[in-house]
Design a protein around this motif. Sequence first.
Motif, PDB file in Angstrom:
ATOM      1  N   UNK A   6     158.051  22.607 104.254  1.00 52.60           N
ATOM      2  CA  UNK A   6     158.474  21.582 105.206  1.00 52.60           C
ATOM      3  C   UNK A   6     158.925  22.197 106.533  1.00 52.60           C
ATOM      4  N   UNK A   7     158.863  21.422 107.615  1.00 52.27           N
ATOM      5  CA  UNK A   7     159.349  21.917 108.903  1.00 52.27           C
ATOM      6  C   UNK A   7     160.819  22.319 108.803  1.00 52.27           C
ATOM      7  N   UNK A   8     161.199  23.318 109.569  1.00 49.42           N
ATOM      8  CA  UNK A   8     162.606  23.747 109.586  1.00 49.42           C
ATOM      9  C   UNK A   8     162.759  25.140 110.142  1.00 49.42           C
ATOM     10  N   UNK A   9     164.006  25.583 110.187  1.00 48.85           N
ATOM     11  CA  UNK A   9     164.340  26.939 110.644  1.00 48.85           C
ATOM     12  C   UNK A   9     164.255  27.889 109.460  1.00 48.85           C
ATOM     13  N   UNK A  24     155.688  22.856 110.250  1.00 51.57           N
ATOM     14  CA  UNK A  24     154.997  22.285 109.098  1.00 51.57           C
ATOM     15  C   UNK A  24     153.560  22.749 109.005  1.00 51.57           C
ATOM     16  N   UNK A  25     153.025  23.264 110.130  1.00 52.80           N
ATOM     17  CA  UNK A  25     151.654  23.787 110.123  1.00 52.80           C
ATOM     18  C   UNK A  25     151.553  25.164 110.766  1.00 52.80           C
ATOM     19  N   UNK A  26     152.474  25.500 111.678  1.00 51.19           N
ATOM     20  CA  UNK A  26     152.417  26.793 112.364  1.00 51.19           C
ATOM     21  C   UNK A  26     153.801  27.182 112.876  1.00 51.19           C
ATOM     22  N   UNK A  27     153.991  28.488 113.090  1.00 54.78           N
ATOM     23  CA  UNK A  27     155.221  28.971 113.708  1.00 54.78           C
ATOM     24  C   UNK A  27     155.190  28.630 115.193  1.00 54.78           C
ATOM     25  N   UNK A  28     156.349  28.250 115.727  1.00 53.35           N
ATOM     26  CA  UNK A  28     156.435  27.934 117.148  1.00 53.35           C
ATOM     27  C   UNK A  28     157.109  29.088 117.887  1.00 53.35           C
ATOM     28  N   UNK A  29     157.233  28.978 119.192  1.00 49.22           N
ATOM     29  CA  UNK A  29     157.920  29.986 120.007  1.00 49.22           C
ATOM     30  C   UNK A  29     159.432  29.779 119.996  1.00 49.22           C
ATOM     31  N   UNK A  30     159.920  28.711 119.359  1.00 48.32           N
ATOM     32  CA  UNK A  30     161.348  28.383 119.349  1.00 48.32           C
ATOM     33  C   UNK A  30     162.099  29.280 118.374  1.00 48.32           C
ATOM     34  N   UNK A  31     163.145  29.939 118.875  1.00 48.67           N
ATOM     35  CA  UNK A  31     163.987  30.789 118.040  1.00 48.67           C
ATOM     36  C   UNK A  31     165.449  30.471 118.315  1.00 48.67           C
ATOM     37  N   UNK A  32     166.307  30.940 117.418  1.00 49.62           N
ATOM     38  CA  UNK A  32     167.753  30.812 117.576  1.00 49.62           C
ATOM     39  C   UNK A  32     168.402  31.949 116.798  1.00 49.62           C
ATOM     40  N   UNK A  33     169.656  32.276 117.104  1.00 53.20           N
ATOM     41  CA  UNK A  33     170.348  33.266 116.266  1.00 53.20           C
ATOM     42  C   UNK A  33     170.430  32.736 114.837  1.00 53.20           C
TER      43      UNK A  33
END
Length: 53
Positions: A6-9, A24-33
């Motif tokens: 499922x989508x999530x961190x 849910x289908x691919x890694x995004x460029x969004x990151x966080x600590x």
Amino acid sequence: MSNATPPGWYPDAAAPGTDRWWDGTAWTAHTRPAAAPQAFGPPEPVATAPQDL
């Protein structure tokens, strides 16, 4: 029935200490600590202000 993640961190294996968003289908460029581990057990009581009667 699908076994899709499922989508999530999720922990980013390429950057320890960082989480990356899975849409849910691919890694995004969004990151966080990376989030601090959550303690198990009952929640801490919430302090409330005294009530005037």
